[in-house]
Design an enzyme around this catalytic site. Structure first.
Site, PDB file in Angstrom:
ATOM      1  N   LYS A 116       0.810  -1.230   0.000  1.00  0.00           N
ATOM      2  CA  LYS A 116       0.000   0.000   0.000  1.00  0.00           C
ATOM      3  C   LYS A 116       0.846   1.285   0.000  1.00  0.00           C
ATOM      4  CE  LYS A 116      -4.077  -1.927   2.280  1.00  0.00           C
ATOM      5  NZ  LYS A 116      -5.058  -1.764   3.358  1.00  0.00           N
TER       6      LYS A 116
ATOM      7  N   ALA B 172      -1.091   0.065  15.735  1.00  0.00           N
ATOM      8  CA  ALA B 172      -0.411   1.246  15.182  1.00  0.00           C
ATOM      9  C   ALA B 172       0.130   0.972  13.781  1.00  0.00           C
ATOM     10  CB  ALA B 172       0.723   1.681  16.119  1.00  0.00           C
TER      11      ALA B 172
ATOM     12  N   LEU C 200     -11.844  -3.611  13.262  1.00  0.00           N
ATOM     13  CA  LEU C 200     -11.408  -3.792  11.866  1.00  0.00           C
ATOM     14  C   LEU C 200     -11.125  -5.253  11.534  1.00  0.00           C
ATOM     15  CD1 LEU C 200      -9.296  -0.580  11.420  1.00  0.00           C
ATOM     16  CD2 LEU C 200     -11.480  -1.111  10.396  1.00  0.00           C
TER      17      LEU C 200
ATOM     18  N   TYR D 171     -12.124  -8.998  10.938  1.00  0.00           N
ATOM     19  CA  TYR D 171     -13.415  -9.505  10.468  1.00  0.00           C
ATOM     20  C   TYR D 171     -13.410 -11.008  10.279  1.00  0.00           C
ATOM     21  CZ  TYR D 171     -10.933  -8.987   6.008  1.00  0.00           C
ATOM     22  OH  TYR D 171     -10.010  -9.064   5.012  1.00  0.00           O
TER      23      TYR D 171
ATOM     24  N   GLY E  37     -15.825  -5.168  11.232  1.00  0.00           N
ATOM     25  CA  GLY E  37     -14.866  -5.120  10.130  1.00  0.00           C
ATOM     26  C   GLY E  37     -15.521  -5.507   8.810  1.00  0.00           C
TER      27      GLY E  37
HETATM   28  P1  NAP Z   1      -0.163  -3.987   9.921  1.00  0.00           P
HETATM   29  O1  NAP Z   1       0.242  -2.698   9.307  1.00  0.00           O
HETATM   30  O2  NAP Z   1       0.680  -5.196   9.724  1.00  0.00           O
HETATM   31  O3  NAP Z   1      -0.340  -3.731  11.518  1.00  0.00           O
HETATM   32  C1  NAP Z   1      -0.739  -4.766  12.371  1.00  0.00           C
HETATM   33  C2  NAP Z   1      -1.032  -4.205  13.762  1.00  0.00           C
HETATM   34  O4  NAP Z   1      -1.527  -5.280  14.578  1.00  0.00           O
HETATM   35  C3  NAP Z   1       0.200  -3.664  14.468  1.00  0.00           C
HETATM   36  O5  NAP Z   1      -0.199  -2.649  15.349  1.00  0.00           O
HETATM   37  C4  NAP Z   1       0.679  -4.898  15.241  1.00  0.00           C
HETATM   38  O6  NAP Z   1       1.446  -4.599  16.378  1.00  0.00           O
HETATM   39  C5  NAP Z   1      -0.643  -5.466  15.683  1.00  0.00           C
HETATM   40  N1  NAP Z   1      -0.563  -6.898  15.981  1.00  0.00           N
HETATM   41  C6  NAP Z   1      -0.428  -7.914  15.086  1.00  0.00           C
HETATM   42  N2  NAP Z   1      -0.398  -9.088  15.737  1.00  0.00           N
HETATM   43  C7  NAP Z   1      -0.481  -8.809  17.052  1.00  0.00           C
HETATM   44  C8  NAP Z   1      -0.499  -9.616  18.229  1.00  0.00           C
HETATM   45  N3  NAP Z   1      -0.413 -10.960  18.171  1.00  0.00           N
HETATM   46  N4  NAP Z   1      -0.609  -9.008  19.430  1.00  0.00           N
HETATM   47  C9  NAP Z   1      -0.705  -7.653  19.519  1.00  0.00           C
HETATM   48  N5  NAP Z   1      -0.696  -6.840  18.426  1.00  0.00           N
HETATM   49  C10 NAP Z   1      -0.598  -7.410  17.212  1.00  0.00           C
HETATM   50  O7  NAP Z   1      -1.610  -4.438   9.432  1.00  0.00           O
HETATM   51  P2  NAP Z   1      -2.849  -3.453   9.106  1.00  0.00           P
HETATM   52  O8  NAP Z   1      -2.878  -3.151   7.667  1.00  0.00           O
HETATM   53  O9  NAP Z   1      -2.818  -2.331  10.088  1.00  0.00           O
HETATM   54  O10 NAP Z   1      -4.105  -4.400   9.394  1.00  0.00           O
HETATM   55  C11 NAP Z   1      -4.490  -4.701  10.723  1.00  0.00           C
HETATM   56  C12 NAP Z   1      -5.772  -5.535  10.669  1.00  0.00           C
HETATM   57  O11 NAP Z   1      -6.846  -4.735  10.180  1.00  0.00           O
HETATM   58  C13 NAP Z   1      -5.663  -6.738   9.718  1.00  0.00           C
HETATM   59  O12 NAP Z   1      -6.254  -7.838  10.331  1.00  0.00           O
HETATM   60  C14 NAP Z   1      -6.462  -6.321   8.510  1.00  0.00           C
HETATM   61  O13 NAP Z   1      -7.053  -7.428   7.859  1.00  0.00           O
HETATM   62  C15 NAP Z   1      -7.520  -5.450   9.170  1.00  0.00           C
HETATM   63  N6  NAP Z   1      -8.093  -4.490   8.199  1.00  0.00           N
HETATM   64  C16 NAP Z   1      -9.424  -4.588   7.975  1.00  0.00           C
HETATM   65  C17 NAP Z   1     -10.007  -3.726   7.074  1.00  0.00           C
HETATM   66  C18 NAP Z   1     -11.468  -3.858   6.820  1.00  0.00           C
HETATM   67  O14 NAP Z   1     -11.924  -3.416   5.774  1.00  0.00           O
HETATM   68  N7  NAP Z   1     -12.227  -4.437   7.738  1.00  0.00           N
HETATM   69  C19 NAP Z   1      -9.263  -2.727   6.421  1.00  0.00           C
HETATM   70  C20 NAP Z   1      -7.885  -2.654   6.687  1.00  0.00           C
HETATM   71  C21 NAP Z   1      -7.315  -3.553   7.597  1.00  0.00           C
HETATM   72  P3  NAP Z   1       3.057  -4.419  16.243  1.00  0.00           P
HETATM   73  O15 NAP Z   1       3.283  -3.040  15.708  1.00  0.00           O
HETATM   74  O16 NAP Z   1       3.522  -4.597  17.630  1.00  0.00           O
HETATM   75  O17 NAP Z   1       3.536  -5.493  15.300  1.00  0.00           O
END
Ligand code: NAP
Length: 258
Positions: free
Chosen positions: A62, A119, A204, A206, A224
């Site tokens: 992205k 974050a 978010l 889902y 989500g």
């Molecule tokens: P990302 O940039 O990889 O960030 C992941 C975030 O989750 C970071 O803050 C990470 O913490 C945290 N995290 C991951 N595993 C963890 C764990 N086991 N314990 C605690 N914290 C954890 O991913 P993203 O793009 O932000 O996406 C995050 C989620 O949102 C995904 O599941 C994605 O599918 C969902 N999402 C949904 C939609 C929707 O349309 N519903 C849209 C966008 C994203 P650290 O920084 O410590 O690694």
């Protein structure tokens, strides 16, 4: 027939693919998943710009996709991420519908203070949406503190107050911007959520069967799935130039499910 697709690696988000492909098929169009490994990404995007009418961009591309675009919307540039590209004569225009979906779903909700759990990219888009919705203070909690600090600083540059927290605090809106509740162990998220009071929850993560947060969050819960549907509808609207029925998007999600 127009040709659309999604580029990512790996392409795990099959629900998003399911909605887009079913709804675009209604219009006689094709939506193709392009799972492209990093070493081929730059060549693949140039190919897509030349060949397709538009595409979605997902993890981990992205941010880097912006190098290939000739125009980027002001909001996508501020967020620093593009999840939708429309092509025009072989050139790409980038947008961010992740943030806009949240704005559309939360319009009219009172928010003096929001607390975001996470974050990463989704947290960043959520934080930007909350600033746009007029939320004056945004708290960030994240497993990795350095990322929380960096997002909190960014929020202040967008014009809201922000601080990093290490424990839950009461807020109008609680946002889960991590995958917790989707397929990983989410005990940490649930413990954190139960530690304070919130009026509205935006999750978010889902799952068609519902996430664990959905089961305990009560009535003021935005899922989500709702965000997924809204951002996909906004993508199709950018490509096709007309309004798409949200209910058609929702039914596409459950097609083929027994
Ligand atoms: P990302 O940039 O990889 O960030 C992941 C975030 O989750 C970071 O803050 C990470 O913490 C945290 N995290 C991951 N595993 C963890 C764990 N086991 N314990 C605690 N914290 C954890 O991913 P993203 O793009 O932000 O996406 C995050 C989620 O949102 C995904 O599941 C994605 O599918 C969902 N999402 C949904 C939609 C929707 O349309 N519903 C849209 C966008 C994203 P650290 O920084 O410590 O690694």
């Amino acid at each position: 027939m127009a040709l659309f697709g999604v580029v990512g690696f790996p392409l795990r988000h099959s629900l998003s693919y399911r909605i887009n492909s079913a709804v675009l098929r209604d219009f006689g169009d094709l939506y193709v998943p392009f799972e492209v490994p990093p070493e081929r990404f730059h060549r693949a995007v140039d190919g897509l710009l030349a060949l397709v009418d538009g595409f979605n961009v997902t993890i981990p591309y992205k941010v880097v996709v912006m190098l290939h675009l000739s125009r980027i919307s002001e909001d996508a540039r501020s967020i620093g991420a593009v999840n939708v590209v429309r092509t025009e004569g072989g050139k790409g225009v980038g947008y961010n519908t992740d943030y806009l979906a949240i704005v559309n779903l939360m319009k009219g909700l009172r928010c003096d203070r929001a607390l975001i759990f996470g974050a990463g990219g989704a947290a960043r888009a959520s934080a930007y949406a909350m600033v746009k919705l007029g939320c004056s203070e945004i708290l960030i909690y994240n497993r990795t503190q350095s990322r929380a600090i960096s997002l909190s600083n960014q929020i202040e540059r967008w014009g809201a107050r922000s601080r990093v927290v290490t424990a839950p605090e009461d807020a109008d809106v609680f946002i889960n911007a991590t995958p917790l509740g989707m397929y990983e162990d989410d005990a940490e998220l649930i413990r954190f959520y139960r530690g304070a009071r919130f009026r509205t929850v935006l999750d978010l993560a889902y799952r068609l069967e519902g996430t664990s947060l959905s089961r305990i969050a009560g009535s003021s819960y935005i899922s989500g799935i709702d965000v997924l549907i809204e951002q996909a509808a906004l993508s199709i609207e950018i490509w096709k130039g007309f309004k798409v029925e949200r209910e058609r998007m929702r039914s596409a999600l459950y097609e083929g499910q027994s």
